[in-house]
Design a protein around this motif. Structure first.
Motif, PDB file in Angstrom:
ATOM      1  N   UNK A 154       0.859  -1.169   0.000  1.00 57.98           N
ATOM      2  CA  UNK A 154       0.000   0.000   0.000  1.00 57.98           C
ATOM      3  C   UNK A 154       0.902   1.227   0.000  1.00 57.98           C
ATOM      4  N   UNK A 155       0.730   2.091  -1.029  1.00 60.50           N
ATOM      5  CA  UNK A 155       1.701   3.170  -1.233  1.00 60.50           C
ATOM      6  C   UNK A 155       1.414   4.423  -0.416  1.00 60.50           C
ATOM      7  N   UNK A 156       0.262   4.496   0.259  1.00 62.33           N
ATOM      8  CA  UNK A 156      -0.069   5.612   1.146  1.00 62.33           C
ATOM      9  C   UNK A 156      -0.832   5.066   2.349  1.00 62.33           C
ATOM     10  N   UNK A 157      -0.840   5.829   3.436  1.00 61.68           N
ATOM     11  CA  UNK A 157      -1.700   5.466   4.565  1.00 61.68           C
ATOM     12  C   UNK A 157      -3.152   5.701   4.173  1.00 61.68           C
ATOM     13  N   UNK A 158      -4.000   4.715   4.421  1.00 60.97           N
ATOM     14  CA  UNK A 158      -5.431   4.803   4.158  1.00 60.97           C
ATOM     15  C   UNK A 158      -6.176   4.736   5.489  1.00 60.97           C
ATOM     16  N   UNK A 159      -7.486   5.008   5.511  1.00 65.92           N
ATOM     17  CA  UNK A 159      -8.234   4.962   6.775  1.00 65.92           C
ATOM     18  C   UNK A 159      -8.103   3.608   7.474  1.00 65.92           C
ATOM     19  N   UNK A 160      -8.257   3.633   8.782  1.00 66.78           N
ATOM     20  CA  UNK A 160      -8.032   2.438   9.601  1.00 66.78           C
ATOM     21  C   UNK A 160      -8.895   1.256   9.169  1.00 66.78           C
ATOM     22  N   UNK A 161     -10.145   1.507   8.797  1.00 63.88           N
ATOM     23  CA  UNK A 161     -11.021   0.413   8.344  1.00 63.88           C
ATOM     24  C   UNK A 161     -10.440  -0.292   7.129  1.00 63.88           C
ATOM     25  N   UNK A 162      -9.824   0.473   6.252  1.00 57.48           N
ATOM     26  CA  UNK A 162      -9.241  -0.096   5.032  1.00 57.48           C
ATOM     27  C   UNK A 162      -7.993  -0.907   5.385  1.00 57.48           C
ATOM     28  N   UNK A 163      -7.168  -0.350   6.254  1.00 59.84           N
ATOM     29  CA  UNK A 163      -5.968  -1.075   6.673  1.00 59.84           C
ATOM     30  C   UNK A 163      -6.346  -2.397   7.341  1.00 59.84           C
ATOM     31  N   UNK A 164      -7.399  -2.369   8.160  1.00 60.83           N
ATOM     32  CA  UNK A 164      -7.833  -3.594   8.837  1.00 60.83           C
ATOM     33  C   UNK A 164      -8.345  -4.623   7.844  1.00 60.83           C
ATOM     34  N   UNK A 165      -9.114  -4.172   6.851  1.00 68.50           N
ATOM     35  CA  UNK A 165      -9.653  -5.094   5.846  1.00 68.50           C
ATOM     36  C   UNK A 165      -8.540  -5.718   5.024  1.00 68.50           C
ATOM     37  N   UNK A 166      -7.547  -4.924   4.656  1.00 69.38           N
ATOM     38  CA  UNK A 166      -6.417  -5.460   3.890  1.00 69.38           C
ATOM     39  C   UNK A 166      -5.587  -6.404   4.745  1.00 69.38           C
ATOM     40  N   UNK A 167      -5.360  -6.024   6.003  1.00 72.14           N
ATOM     41  CA  UNK A 167      -4.553  -6.855   6.897  1.00 72.14           C
ATOM     42  C   UNK A 167      -5.182  -8.183   7.220  1.00 72.14           C
ATOM     43  N   UNK A 168      -6.504  -8.270   7.093  1.00 73.99           N
ATOM     44  CA  UNK A 168      -7.203  -9.526   7.362  1.00 73.99           C
ATOM     45  C   UNK A 168      -6.958 -10.566   6.280  1.00 73.99           C
ATOM     46  N   UNK A 169      -6.556 -10.118   5.086  1.00 73.75           N
ATOM     47  CA  UNK A 169      -6.371 -11.055   3.969  1.00 73.75           C
ATOM     48  C   UNK A 169      -4.954 -11.085   3.407  1.00 73.75           C
ATOM     49  N   UNK A 170      -4.151 -10.080   3.732  1.00 75.49           N
ATOM     50  CA  UNK A 170      -2.829  -9.980   3.112  1.00 75.49           C
ATOM     51  C   UNK A 170      -1.750  -9.667   4.148  1.00 75.49           C
ATOM     52  N   UNK A 171      -0.544 -10.021   3.808  1.00 75.26           N
ATOM     53  CA  UNK A 171       0.632  -9.562   4.537  1.00 75.26           C
ATOM     54  C   UNK A 171       0.948  -8.184   3.961  1.00 75.26           C
ATOM     55  N   UNK A 172       0.623  -7.135   4.710  1.00 74.99           N
ATOM     56  CA  UNK A 172       0.643  -5.778   4.180  1.00 74.99           C
ATOM     57  C   UNK A 172       1.931  -5.043   4.522  1.00 74.99           C
ATOM     58  N   UNK A 173       2.537  -4.439   3.511  1.00 74.25           N
ATOM     59  CA  UNK A 173       3.603  -3.470   3.718  1.00 74.25           C
ATOM     60  C   UNK A 173       3.016  -2.100   3.430  1.00 74.25           C
ATOM     61  N   UNK A 174       3.010  -1.240   4.454  1.00 75.23           N
ATOM     62  CA  UNK A 174       2.424   0.093   4.321  1.00 75.23           C
ATOM     63  C   UNK A 174       3.531   1.134   4.195  1.00 75.23           C
ATOM     64  N   UNK A 175       3.491   1.883   3.140  1.00 69.75           N
ATOM     65  CA  UNK A 175       4.418   3.009   2.946  1.00 69.75           C
ATOM     66  C   UNK A 175       3.725   4.257   3.485  1.00 69.75           C
ATOM     67  N   UNK A 176       4.167   4.724   4.611  1.00 70.49           N
ATOM     68  CA  UNK A 176       3.470   5.797   5.324  1.00 70.49           C
ATOM     69  C   UNK A 176       4.037   7.163   4.946  1.00 70.49           C
ATOM     70  N   UNK A 177       3.899   7.523   3.665  1.00 70.23           N
ATOM     71  CA  UNK A 177       4.353   8.809   3.160  1.00 70.23           C
ATOM     72  C   UNK A 177       3.277   9.392   2.247  1.00 70.23           C
ATOM     73  N   UNK A 178       3.365  10.697   1.980  1.00 73.32           N
ATOM     74  CA  UNK A 178       2.377  11.331   1.112  1.00 73.32           C
ATOM     75  C   UNK A 178       2.891  11.540  -0.310  1.00 73.32           C
ATOM     76  N   UNK A 179       4.197  11.523  -0.505  1.00 74.59           N
ATOM     77  CA  UNK A 179       4.739  11.751  -1.841  1.00 74.59           C
ATOM     78  C   UNK A 179       4.607  10.498  -2.700  1.00 74.59           C
ATOM     79  N   UNK A 180       4.515  10.671  -4.034  1.00 75.48           N
ATOM     80  CA  UNK A 180       4.445   9.519  -4.933  1.00 75.48           C
ATOM     81  C   UNK A 180       5.686   8.634  -4.826  1.00 75.48           C
ATOM     82  N   UNK A 181       5.552   7.404  -5.279  1.00 81.70           N
ATOM     83  CA  UNK A 181       6.669   6.472  -5.294  1.00 81.70           C
ATOM     84  C   UNK A 181       7.815   7.004  -6.143  1.00 81.70           C
ATOM     85  N   UNK A 182       9.036   6.790  -5.677  1.00 82.82           N
ATOM     86  CA  UNK A 182      10.215   7.117  -6.472  1.00 82.82           C
ATOM     87  C   UNK A 182      10.412   6.027  -7.523  1.00 82.82           C
ATOM     88  N   UNK A 183      11.321   6.256  -8.460  1.00 82.26           N
ATOM     89  CA  UNK A 183      11.594   5.245  -9.484  1.00 82.26           C
ATOM     90  C   UNK A 183      12.062   3.938  -8.847  1.00 82.26           C
TER      91      UNK A 183
END
Length: 311
Positions: free
Chosen positions: A1-30
């Motif tokens: 996940x390339x940005x922090x999303x609301x807690x409900x979304x993080x919980x839903x994703x975490x229930x099904x996936x091994x999530x790596x959260x990138x907690x930044x607001x800028x777009x991904x670098x190359x």
């Protein structure tokens, strides 16, 4: 996940996936873009994360099988190149419609009634009391609105304008719209641009890049107000600045920018321009709905089911 999303979304994703959260607001670098395609099975990107054809060519055969975009617009993803590389692309339509239409009306009203300028005067302690000719703006009710792009969002804006403010609606659209859902006329782009208020609601794509250019602004009336809630690069920003400087149009209300987050200093300096920091969908319940829709697309991919919102 390339940005922090609301807690409900993080919980839903975490229930099904091994999530790596990138907690930044800028777009991904190359470097991060390459890692996203090569180190993860699925990616939930958003605006600014530029998965272009050159990136897919460089990566070759990616590990990532799906880009579940957070947002309805996906012009930052080359969907054709992604498909050729075996990567599915999804988006989140529907969830953003009403919130984005609401912000379009916010920009119409703020710009017409000089609300931003008026608040700046008050906060600066420069308001000397009510006067009959103070801060005179443009009346909205009963005027004509020209909508460029009559999709879900365009229709939602049209409903608000017509039924809420008694406005006459004309619209331009690349394809014929048989049923706009309200009294409205489809017209050529130049005629839509000649309305009292012009709102751009087309998706961002190579076909709509700089759709609103110097020629389009030349079709506007000198009292016309221009609003953009679509994508920044739909508008030739230099042409907009030139039209405003020359008094070719009366004002503008913008929620998106051609090179955001960079906003031209010329626009910032203009009192007849309302500037918002891309808040079209910035309501908690809307962002939750968008995120949960993106997670649904991820789960469908995981389970081998048809993707609910494939693009």
């Amino acid at each position: 996940m390339t940005r922090r999303l609301p807690d409900r979304v993080l919980a839903a994703a975490g229930a099904r996936f091994d999530v790596t959260l990138r907690d930044e607001t800028k777009p991904l670098t190359q470097r991060e873009l390459r890692a996203a395609l090569t180190e993860f099975d699925a990616v939930l990107p958003t605006l600014g994360d530029r998965f272009d054809a050159a990136l897919f060519a460089e990566v070759g055969k990616p590990r990532c099988g799906i880009l579940a975009n957070f947002g309805v617009g996906y012009n930052h993803i080359d969907a054709v190149a992604a498909k050729a590389a075996g990567v599915a692309v999804t988006n989140t339509p529907g969830a953003v419609t009403d919130a984005t239409a609401d912000v379009a009306l916010t920009l119409i009203l703020m710009t017409a009634r000089r609300a931003g300028e008026a608040e700046r005067i008050l906060r600066a302690g420069k308001w000397e009391g009510w006067g009959p000719v103070q801060m005179l703006g443009t009346h909205v009710t009963g005027k004509r609105v020209g909508i460029v792009g009559m999709g879900r969002i365009g229709k939602a804006i049209a409903r608000r304008c017509h039924y809420g403010f008694g406005m006459d609606v004309v619209f331009a659209n690349r394809s014929t719209v048989d049923d706009p859902g309200l009294p409205a006329r489809q017209v050529p782009l130049a005629e839509a641009m000649a309305a009292d208020f012009v709102v751009v609601a087309v998706p961002g794509s190579p076909a709509t890049h700089h759709l609103i250019n110097a020629a389009a602004f030349a079709a506007m009336k000198s009292e016309g107000i221009f609003v953009n809630i679509s994508r920044g690069d739909v508008v030739d920003e230099a042409a907009l600045i030139a039209a405003l400087r020359a008094g070719q149009i009366k004002g503008a209300g913008l929620d998106v920018y051609e090179f955001e987050p960079k906003v031209p200093t010329e626009l910032v300096a203009m009192e007849n321009v309302t500037l918002l920091p891309h808040i079209g969908t910035a309501a908690l319940e809307v962002r939750e709905a968008m995120g949960l829709m993106a997670v649904d697309n991820l789960v469908a991919h995981l389970e081998g089911r048809p993707l609910p919102n494939a693009v």
